[in-house]
Write a protein that holds these residues in place. Sequence first.
Motif, PDB file in Angstrom:
ATOM      1  N   ASP A   1      14.465  -8.779  -8.028  1.00  0.00           N
ATOM      2  CA  ASP A   1      13.710  -8.961  -6.766  1.00  0.00           C
ATOM      3  C   ASP A   1      13.092  -7.851  -6.103  1.00  0.00           C
ATOM      4  O   ASP A   1      11.827  -8.101  -5.844  1.00  0.00           O
ATOM      5  N   PHE A   2      13.510  -6.876  -6.054  1.00  0.00           N
ATOM      6  CA  PHE A   2      13.074  -5.545  -5.622  1.00  0.00           C
ATOM      7  C   PHE A   2      11.629  -5.285  -6.196  1.00  0.00           C
ATOM      8  O   PHE A   2      10.540  -4.959  -5.758  1.00  0.00           O
ATOM      9  N   LEU A   3      11.802  -5.313  -7.677  1.00  0.00           N
ATOM     10  CA  LEU A   3      10.556  -4.940  -8.641  1.00  0.00           C
ATOM     11  C   LEU A   3       9.377  -5.981  -8.285  1.00  0.00           C
ATOM     12  O   LEU A   3       8.301  -5.666  -8.249  1.00  0.00           O
ATOM     13  N   ALA A   4       9.818  -7.198  -8.109  1.00  0.00           N
ATOM     14  CA  ALA A   4       9.018  -8.476  -8.295  1.00  0.00           C
ATOM     15  C   ALA A   4       8.057  -8.214  -6.736  1.00  0.00           C
ATOM     16  O   ALA A   4       7.156  -8.477  -6.539  1.00  0.00           O
ATOM     17  N   PHE A   5       8.845  -7.521  -5.558  1.00  0.00           N
ATOM     18  CA  PHE A   5       8.335  -7.275  -4.276  1.00  0.00           C
ATOM     19  C   PHE A   5       7.400  -6.217  -4.310  1.00  0.00           C
ATOM     20  O   PHE A   5       6.320  -5.887  -3.475  1.00  0.00           O
ATOM     21  N   ASN A   6       7.971  -4.916  -4.826  1.00  0.00           N
ATOM     22  CA  ASN A   6       7.494  -3.753  -4.666  1.00  0.00           C
ATOM     23  C   ASN A   6       6.736  -2.954  -5.876  1.00  0.00           C
ATOM     24  O   ASN A   6       5.995  -2.115  -5.648  1.00  0.00           O
ATOM     25  N   GLN A   7       6.584  -3.462  -7.072  1.00  0.00           N
ATOM     26  CA  GLN A   7       6.137  -2.814  -8.397  1.00  0.00           C
ATOM     27  C   GLN A   7       4.775  -3.107  -8.124  1.00  0.00           C
ATOM     28  O   GLN A   7       4.263  -4.277  -8.688  1.00  0.00           O
TER      29      GLN A   7
ATOM     30  N   GLU B   1       0.229  -1.185  -8.313  1.00  0.00           N
ATOM     31  CA  GLU B   1      -0.449  -0.394  -9.071  1.00  0.00           C
ATOM     32  C   GLU B   1      -0.397   0.734  -7.969  1.00  0.00           C
ATOM     33  O   GLU B   1      -0.636   2.067  -8.397  1.00  0.00           O
ATOM     34  N   SER B   2      -0.327   0.506  -6.669  1.00  0.00           N
ATOM     35  CA  SER B   2      -0.502   1.701  -5.815  1.00  0.00           C
ATOM     36  C   SER B   2       0.604   2.272  -5.717  1.00  0.00           C
ATOM     37  O   SER B   2       0.777   3.432  -4.817  1.00  0.00           O
ATOM     38  N   VAL B   3       1.989   1.969  -6.066  1.00  0.00           N
ATOM     39  CA  VAL B   3       2.976   2.564  -5.873  1.00  0.00           C
ATOM     40  C   VAL B   3       3.300   3.239  -7.297  1.00  0.00           C
ATOM     41  O   VAL B   3       3.606   2.938  -8.496  1.00  0.00           O
TER      42      VAL B   3
ATOM     43  N   LEU C   1       8.059   7.205  -7.109  1.00  0.00           N
ATOM     44  CA  LEU C   1       8.306   6.641  -5.793  1.00  0.00           C
ATOM     45  C   LEU C   1       9.226   5.550  -5.712  1.00  0.00           C
ATOM     46  O   LEU C   1      10.200   5.207  -5.221  1.00  0.00           O
ATOM     47  N   LEU C   2       8.650   4.644  -6.978  1.00  0.00           N
ATOM     48  CA  LEU C   2       9.452   3.297  -6.992  1.00  0.00           C
ATOM     49  C   LEU C   2      10.930   3.438  -7.307  1.00  0.00           C
ATOM     50  O   LEU C   2      11.955   2.763  -6.999  1.00  0.00           O
ATOM     51  N   TRP C   3      11.038   4.328  -8.480  1.00  0.00           N
ATOM     52  CA  TRP C   3      12.717   4.778  -8.743  1.00  0.00           C
ATOM     53  C   TRP C   3      13.432   5.212  -7.664  1.00  0.00           C
ATOM     54  O   TRP C   3      14.570   4.979  -7.499  1.00  0.00           O
ATOM     55  N   GLU C   4      12.930   6.077  -6.838  1.00  0.00           N
ATOM     56  CA  GLU C   4      13.504   6.699  -5.854  1.00  0.00           C
ATOM     57  C   GLU C   4      13.824   5.771  -4.678  1.00  0.00           C
ATOM     58  O   GLU C   4      14.900   5.564  -3.938  1.00  0.00           O
TER      59      GLU C   4
END
Length: 368
Positions: free
Chosen positions: A274-280, A282-284, A288-291
Motif C-alpha cells: 500500500d505504501f509503495l503504491a501511493f508513494n513510489q 519518479e520524483s521520489v 528517500l523512499l526507503w527512509e
Amino acid sequence: METLGTHLRFISWNVRGMGNPVKRSRVFAHLKRQTSDVVFLQETHLRTKDQHRLYCPWVSQVFHSNFNSKSRGVAILISKRCQFSATNIIADRDGRYLIVAGTVMQTKVLLVNVYAPNFDDVEFVNKLLSNIPCLSTHLLILGGDLNCVFNPTLDRSNPLNLTQSAMSRSFIDFMEQNGLVDPWRSRNPSTKKFSFFSPVHHSFSRIDYFLIDSALNSCVNSIDYLGIVISDHSPLLLDIQISTAKRNTSLWRFNSLLLAEREFCNFISNTVNDFLAFNQTESVSYSLLWETLKCYLRGQIISYSAFTNKNNNARINKLTSVIRNLDHLYALNPSPELLKQRIDSQAEFDRITTKEFSFITSSTVLRN
C-alpha cells in the motif's frame, strides 16, 4: 519524561518458586501487567547467588532474604517508577521475613515482607514483630503470606474450626497495640473472599494480607485480591496515595519474533504494498523512499503491537476474572463441572502467558 499519578501500587504474592525461567517470566509479566511499583514476593526458592534473577527491565532495586533453592525466601522489588531509598535492612537467615526501612517519595516507610510457617508457630510471630524497628518514626506496610486466618468464619470457605490460632491472635494484638489496620477487611467487613486454594482439602482461605499504619488507611485508593493464577495464591493489590514520580521513556526496538507470526507477516506485506503504491513515483528517490518507508513501518508495527498486546491483556484479564469467579463458586458449592471449567481456564491462561514469555525474553535481549 512522563508524569505518573500520585499513587503507588503494592502487590504481595506467594509465587511458590521463581527458579524456573518460564515461570519467572510469567510472574514478572503478570506483575508488569498490574503496573506494580513495590512487590512483596514470598517463596522465591532462590539462593543468594541467584538473587540477580529477580531483576527484570522494570525493576531497579531488589532486597532478598533467602533460605535455599527448594523452599522459603522472600523478596521486595522496587520498580523504576518508584523513588525509594533504603536506610536499614533486616533479613531473616531462615528466609521467612525481610524488613526494609527507607523513604519513598520523601515519606519514611517501613516495608515488612513475611512468609510465616504453615503451622501455629507463635514464637516466630513474636520474634518477627519484636524485630520491627522505627515504628514511632516510619509508616508500616506489612504484607505477605501469614499462613493464618484472622476470622475463621469469614476467612475460610469451610470453617470447621472457629478457634483463632495463636499466630493470628499475636498479629491482631500487634495491630491493636501499634495502630495498624487490615485495609481489605476494613473495606469488606462481612465479605468472604479468599487468597489461597488447597487442592488437598478442596478449600479456600484468606491467609495473604497487607497490614498498614492506620494513618495510611485513608490514603488507600483500592485493595483487592486478583485471580489465583500461576501460583496457588492470589496476588493482593494495594493502591496507596503517596506522591508523584516520573517515568523514563525507552527506545523502541523491533521484536523479531513477530516474524514467526503469519498474521503479522501478511500485515507487513500489505502495508508495504500500500505504501509503495501511493508513494513510489519518479520524483521520489529510492533513498528517500526507503527512509520514509522505515519510519512508516515503525509506526505501523507499534500500532499493530499495541493492538495485539491490548487484546492479549484483555483476554488474560478476562481469564483471571473467570478463574476468580470460578474459585468463588467452587468454594461455595464444589462440583466436578466447576473444577473442569477451572482447569480449562487455567490451561488457556497458561498457554497465553507462556507464549508471552518468548516475546518478553526477546524484548529483553533487544534492550540489552
